[in-house]
Design a protein around this motif. Structure first.
Motif: not given
Lengths: 342, 270
Positions: B13-18, B107-112, B116-118
């Motif tokens: 969900a966090l990556i999706r939002n990013a 966790h939000e920072a890691i997901a962001d 970004y890397k993806g």
């Protein structure tokens, strides 16, 4: 971590909470800037000073005080954002700063000037993210979202990008985002800040309805006295970090207001001078006038005036609550008990 | 639901939002990709010109080309911007609601960071494959074992660079100049992490000093592993040992900075 066991029935308990911030002090000008760089000096600022109170489950309590009084700092300690310098607190049976996830699932924090909604996305995306973060089952999420959309009148709003929403719509969405996990204790910091009268009223109406439906406890700060009179059964008045008053609003007025107001509609021929013989004239726009008289003399003065002057209508009221609160701040200490001369 | 499934859903969900936010700013994606390509391209241009007269420190033109292409990819896959985010969260009070949620802000920072890397790393990888298809010089020999080691080294470097950035960002609890410290770190890493030149070309004293710091392990080591410059078992072991030791030290620094910082947090905004 649970604190003091569940035997204590208070939803929120603050026990001699204090918070001291260390603030860098700097003399003005270039010399001051250099001095601060070479030898910084600090001053201790006591933002919250020995504050104690308790809030029962289901109660709505308003925190009142001027800017910098310590309201928000207290709220931030009670939600675990800030560590107190001294004192204890228990919220929903947890010590806030060590309560962890279990504690955070029980509370909601809404800061009027800091939003959690993602600016570029529709509010619904933040709702979905919160659903996952709080691990709310899909069916519960749908039901709660429907309820919040209905109570807050958010139909057609949640799928628009947040940046396109009005301030009132944004605050409603902030509330929805904060309540999807159905917290039992709400901490609201200036929830109606900057909103127009209609939006303010909508938020107040919603908070009352939410409390009634879910038995939630609400501690809110506000600058708007209407928020307080419409919502709160009790007020906490804080100034310079110290709690000056804790109790019902009516009782505060009775204690602090030394005067009553006589709102008059006058008959023909009554002059300002004639009226001044009975008290101090606050306003005179014939046929309307407002007279201020000592509180204990209000009834007797009214009777004398009715006998002496042509008065069409008379009503006895308390001074506006803002003035009462101002007086408490001016006194700068606990208001005198009823019966004492202020 | 198992804890693992819950965390997978949270990260999803966090990556999706990013990504949803990124998609609002398509031009920014192009700019980030360009930013990631320009610096190594300029460095390669300079070394390409210098190496025209013959190899420099054992590096021929083709070696430089392979090095800087590998660097571009590894740099994108290990990059971390978190100190800038964190600095803003702390100074502008955006940390408040994040602290009130039952999810550590890290966790939000890691997901962001992963999002970004993806996005950018993925684009660079495609660019790299295209260039490698057209320009045989930059192609790297395929060796499954080596690529697996490269994968591990990149993961360790990415974790370390994330922790360095996050920990530096946490300095915003104490100073308003946390991002300036990160800029300084980036400046030093230009030389000591191998961003402007392979470490083998540094003066021996500087290279020797760098080996005692984390810089070579956050970029140069995985790049050298990818190009094949790291060959001996000893060099491999030293590289991974350095990565693991520095990763653990930064993890410790991050924990200490978080615990102390959060206690002195002023919770801006009211």
């Amino acid at each position: 971590m649970h604190f003091w066991g569940m035997a204590d029935a208070a939803a929120i308990l603050a026990d001699r909470l204090s918070k001291v911030f260390r603030v860098k002090v700097r003399a003005p000008g270039l010399r001051g800037a250099v001095q601060a760089l070479v030898r910084p000096r600090y001053r201790a600022v006591r933002a919250v000073d020995d504050v104690s109170f308790r809030v029962a489950p289901g109660e709505i309590v308003a925190f009142l005080g001027p800017n910098g009084a310590g309201k928000t700092t207290t709220l931030k300690m009670l939600t675990g954002l800030l560590f107190p310098t001294s004192g204890r607190a228990a919220v929903a049976g947890y010590m806030p700063w060590t309560g962890g996830s279990a504690f955070k699932r029980r509370i909601a924090l809404v800061l009027g000037n800091r939003q959690q909604l993602v600016w570029d996305l529709p509010a619904e995306e933040t709702f979905r993210l919160n659903r996952v973060i709080y691990d709310v089952p899909e069916a519960d999420y749908r039901a709660r979202l429907d309820e919040l959309v209905e109570l807050l009148d958010l139909g057609g709003v949640v799928d628009k990008p947040v940046r396109q929403l009005s301030l009132g719509e944004r605050m409603k969405c902030e509330l929805a985002a904060a309540l999807l996990h159905q917290p039992s204790i709400l901490f609201l910091d200036e929830p109606t800040l900057g909103l127009d009268v209609t939006a303010q009223e909508a938020i107040r109406h919603f908070l009352r309805a939410y409390r009634d439906r879910h038995g939630a406890t609400i501690l809110l700060t506000s600058h708007y006295m209407q928020d307080v009179t419409a919502l709160a059964s009790r007020v906490l008045i804080i100034s310079h970090g110290r709690l000056l008053y804790d109790g019902a609003l009516d009782a505060l007025v009775a204690r602090v207001a030394r005067t009553k107001r006589l709102e008059l509609v006058l008959g023909d021929g009554v002059t300002r001078e004639a009226l001044a013989a009975f008290g101090s004239v606050l306003d005179f726009q014939f046929p309307n006038a407002v007279l201020e008289v000592p509180r204990e003399a209000a009834a007797a003065t009214s009777a004398r005036m009715l006998a002496a002057l042509a008065v069409v209508d008379l009503s006895i009221t308390d001074p506006p609550i803002e003035e009462v609160i101002q007086r408490v701040f001016a006194l700068g200490a606990a208001p005198p008990a009823a019966g004492e001369a202020p | 639901m198992t804890a693992l499934a819950l965390w997978a859903r949270r990260y999803g969900a966090l990556i999706r939002n990013a990504w949803l936010i990124d998609l609002q700013y398509r031009a920014a994606i192009v700019l980030w990709v360009l930013w990631g390509v320009v610096e190594p391209a300029i460095a390669l241009g300079i070394w390409w010109a210098i190496a025209g007269a013959g190899p420099v420190g054992g590096y021929s033109r083709a070696d430089f080309a392979r090095y800087f292409f590998a660097l571009t990819l590894v740099n994108q896959l290990t990059l971390a911007w978190d100190s800038w985010y964190l600095d803003r969260w702390i100074r502008e009070g955006e940390l408040n609601f994040r602290l009130a949620r039952p999810l550590h802000p890290m966790h939000e920072a890691i997901a962001d960071n992963l999002a970004y890397k993806g996005r950018t790393g993925g684009t660079i990888l495609v660019l790299w494959l295209l260039v490698a298809a057209l320009w045989p010089t930059v192609r790297l020999a395929f060796d499954a074992e080596r690529w697996a080691l490269v994968g591990l080294a990149v993961a360790l470097a990415a974790a370390m660079r994330f922790l360095i950035s996050f920990t530096t960002g946490l300095l915003a609890f104490w100073t308003t100049r946390a991002t300036a410290i990160m800029e300084l770190h980036a400046g030093v890493s230009l030389f000591l992490a191998g961003r402007v030149a392979p470490l083998a070309l540094l003066p021996p004293v500087v290279a020797g000093a760098a080996a005692f710091l984390w810089f070579p392990y956050m970029l140069a080591f995985p790049v050298d592993l990818l190009t094949g410059a790291v060959q001996s078992g000893g060099a491999l072991a030293r590289g991974f040992a350095g990565q693991i030791v520095w990763l653990l030290l930064w993890l410790l620094a991050c924990r200490v900075a978080w615990r102390r910082g959060i206690r002195r947090y002023g919770a801006v905004g009211g």
